[in-house]
Design a protein around this motif. Structure first.
Motif, PDB file in Angstrom:
ATOM      1  N   ILE A 121       0.830  -1.204   0.000  1.00 31.76           N
ATOM      2  CA  ILE A 121       0.000   0.000   0.000  1.00 31.76           C
ATOM      3  C   ILE A 121       0.868   1.258   0.000  1.00 31.76           C
ATOM      4  O   ILE A 121       0.630   2.206  -0.762  1.00 31.76           O
ATOM      5  CB  ILE A 121      -0.951   0.003   1.211  1.00 31.76           C
ATOM      6  N   GLY A 122       1.896   1.275   0.864  1.00 34.67           N
ATOM      7  CA  GLY A 122       2.748   2.458   0.966  1.00 34.67           C
ATOM      8  C   GLY A 122       3.490   2.759  -0.321  1.00 34.67           C
ATOM      9  O   GLY A 122       3.461   3.888  -0.829  1.00 34.67           O
ATOM     10  N   TRP A 123       4.175   1.766  -0.884  1.00 31.46           N
ATOM     11  CA  TRP A 123       4.884   1.978  -2.149  1.00 31.46           C
ATOM     12  C   TRP A 123       3.899   2.217  -3.291  1.00 31.46           C
ATOM     13  O   TRP A 123       4.204   2.966  -4.235  1.00 31.46           O
ATOM     14  CB  TRP A 123       5.789   0.787  -2.449  1.00 31.46           C
ATOM     15  N   GLY A 124       2.723   1.589  -3.205  1.00 34.95           N
ATOM     16  CA  GLY A 124       1.714   1.816  -4.240  1.00 34.95           C
ATOM     17  C   GLY A 124       1.232   3.258  -4.277  1.00 34.95           C
ATOM     18  O   GLY A 124       0.883   3.774  -5.345  1.00 34.95           O
ATOM     19  N   GLN A 125       1.231   3.927  -3.108  1.00 35.96           N
ATOM     20  CA  GLN A 125       0.859   5.342  -3.103  1.00 35.96           C
ATOM     21  C   GLN A 125       1.854   6.168  -3.903  1.00 35.96           C
ATOM     22  O   GLN A 125       1.470   7.141  -4.567  1.00 35.96           O
ATOM     23  CB  GLN A 125       0.776   5.845  -1.659  1.00 35.96           C
ATOM     24  N   TYR A 126       3.129   5.797  -3.839  1.00 39.68           N
ATOM     25  CA  TYR A 126       4.108   6.477  -4.687  1.00 39.68           C
ATOM     26  C   TYR A 126       3.863   6.176  -6.162  1.00 39.68           C
ATOM     27  O   TYR A 126       3.968   7.061  -7.019  1.00 39.68           O
ATOM     28  CB  TYR A 126       5.529   6.048  -4.306  1.00 39.68           C
TER      29      TYR A 126
END
Length: 471
Positions: A121-126
């Motif tokens: 989720i975190g890297w996907g936000q980038y």
């Protein structure tokens, strides 16, 4: 500005916190949203300050009138603007002080599925943010590609991280990012609470939850944000005798030591760069790094030292939590109260695009990815990560408490362990702090590719390993 004037501006913070608490007690819809008093107080300060009330009164008074500032004198805003950047270092320095740091195998066994889910989720936000910047925001609205990092900075990092990066934004020629990121953090926190409650209602009606079958269990006092009489406990332990040193003073000094350790580490990194690759390439990348992630590392160092020498266990985690909570309340009120509405208004379309994209990705993560990655109690565990990745850690804890009030599932324990491996990198950690400087130095395409690889690694580990297990 005199010290007396600075002190007076700090008194305003207390007034707005009290007003926020009073409104939380009196207004039912604020209770149902579980809005923190700091958020409410921050919005009151924004509305009653120079940007809203001041502009309205400016239609009827001269430009040199006191009322052009609303009810906040000019010096108040000037001081408040500096507070978030200071308080965030305190918040991050306290993350691990007084906590027992378990072994990595234990963390991985209990929290592995949530680490994989949160990582994706975190890297996907980038990924979605930088893609949005490259395809829409930069070519059509003229904002730099660094805007693509604001979703993760604001949603995962929250108000504190956004405020802590203000100096970095300024150095990189993108000062508007501060107001945009604070605004996004506010939207993220509100949407995390509202959409989180909606998702819980949906999950209960669709039998996706394993613990509760309704969401009406919160008492009136709990909705007002008041501890029930039978649940009231001391806020902290008296681990040192007050005649030797006040316990609060002692713990504040420990936090200060952690921040100082982080500062010295940052200066050391800047010096190393200046005499090595920086001298060769004429770069100064380390000067863009804010203090707060290094303060977190300083807190870990202090905790490791005290775990070896503190035989009397005089460091109390509950007292550290109180210092952290105080700093966070001050940070949120001052950050929201000083948002530039003019900046957000000038970039309202990119602002909304970033907010909608970030919210949509997080909801997709809970509804589509979480059931396939987290093998048991998937909703109870995923809703905490949703709250954190949209608002702040406290939002995640609140939502988990709604679906698992008595901690019958492994959600709370695994969520806590996940933070130990997650926070040093994303959600305000090193990656969050370095994302904008990295995009500035190396360009958005390399950062997008790297983010996509990290996101896919999290997905593959979750889907192909943890998703096949039953724990």
């Amino acid at each position: 500005m005199s010290p007396d004037q600075i002190g007076f501006t700090l008194l305003y913070l207390g007034i707005f916190l009290l007003l926020g608490k009073w409104l939380r007690i009196r207004v039912k819809w604020l209770q149902n949203l579980f809005l923190p008093s700091s958020i409410i107080g921050g919005f009151l300060a924004l509305l009653l300050g120079p940007q809203v009330l001041g502009k309205l009164l400016g239609l009827f008074v001269n430009s040199d009138s006191f009322w052009i500032q609303g009810i906040l004198p000019g010096g108040v805003i000037e001081v408040w603007e500096t507070l978030p950047g200071l308080m965030i270092s305190v918040v991050f320095a306290t993350l691990f002080i007084g906590s027992t740091i378990p072994s990595i195998p234990k963390i991985w066994r209990l929290a592995g599925p949530q680490i994989s889910f949160g990582w994706a989720i975190g890297w996907g936000q980038y990924v979605v943010g930088v893609l949005l910047a490259l395809l829409v925001i930069t070519p059509f609205f003229g904002l730099p590609p660094m805007a693509g990092a604001l979703i993760e900075i604001s949603f995962e990092g929250g108000h504190g991280t956004a405020a802590g990066l203000a100096g970095t934004f300024e150095k990189l020629g993108f000062p508007e990012a501060y107001d945009l990121s604070i605004g996004l953090a506010t939207v993220g926190l509100l949407s995390g609470l509202v959409i989180g409650i909606i998702l819980i209602n949906w999950a209960v009606r669709r039998n996706k939850t394993e613990i509760i079958k309704n969401v009406e269990g919160f008492s009136k006092l709990k909705k007002q944000g008041i501890m029930e009489f039978e649940n009231r406990e001391p806020a902290a332990k008296m681990t040192v005798r007050p005649e030797s040193i006040e316990p609060l003073s002692f713990h504040f000094a420990i936090v200060g030591l952690a921040v100082l350790a982080g500062y010295l580490l940052l200066q050391f990194l800047i010096w190393i760069e200046s005499v090595t690759w920086g001298a060769i390439t004429d770069s100064a990348f380390m000067t863009y790094i804010p203090l707060f992630p290094l303060a977190m590392i300083g807190g870990i160092i202090v905790q490791l030292v005290f775990s070896k020498v503190d035989q009397s266990e005089i460091v109390d985690r509950h007292m550290i939590n109180r210092i952290q909570g105080f700093a966070l309340d001050i940070l949120i009120v001052s950050a929201i109260g000083t948002i530039s509405l003019d900046v957000i208004g000038s970039y309202i379309i990119p602002f909304l695009l970033l907010a909608i994209t970030g919210i949509a990705w997080n909801v997709f993560g809970v509804l589509v990815l979480a059931p396939r990655i987290i093998p048991s109690y998937w909703f109870e565990r995923a809703i905490g990560d949703f709250g954190q990745s949209t608002g702040v850690t406290a939002t995640g804890l609140l939502l988990m408490r709604v679906v698992d009030p008595d901690n019958e599932s492994p959600a709370l324990e695994s969520f806590g362990y996940k933070q130990l491996m997650y926070e040093p990198f994303l959600g305000g950690g090193l990656v969050t702090a370095l994302s904008v400087p990295l995009i500035f130095e190396f360009g958005p395409i390399p950062f997008l590719i790297f983010s996509a690889i990290m996101c896919v690694l999290g997905l593959l580990l979750g889907l192909l390993y943890f998703g096949k297990k039953s724990v």
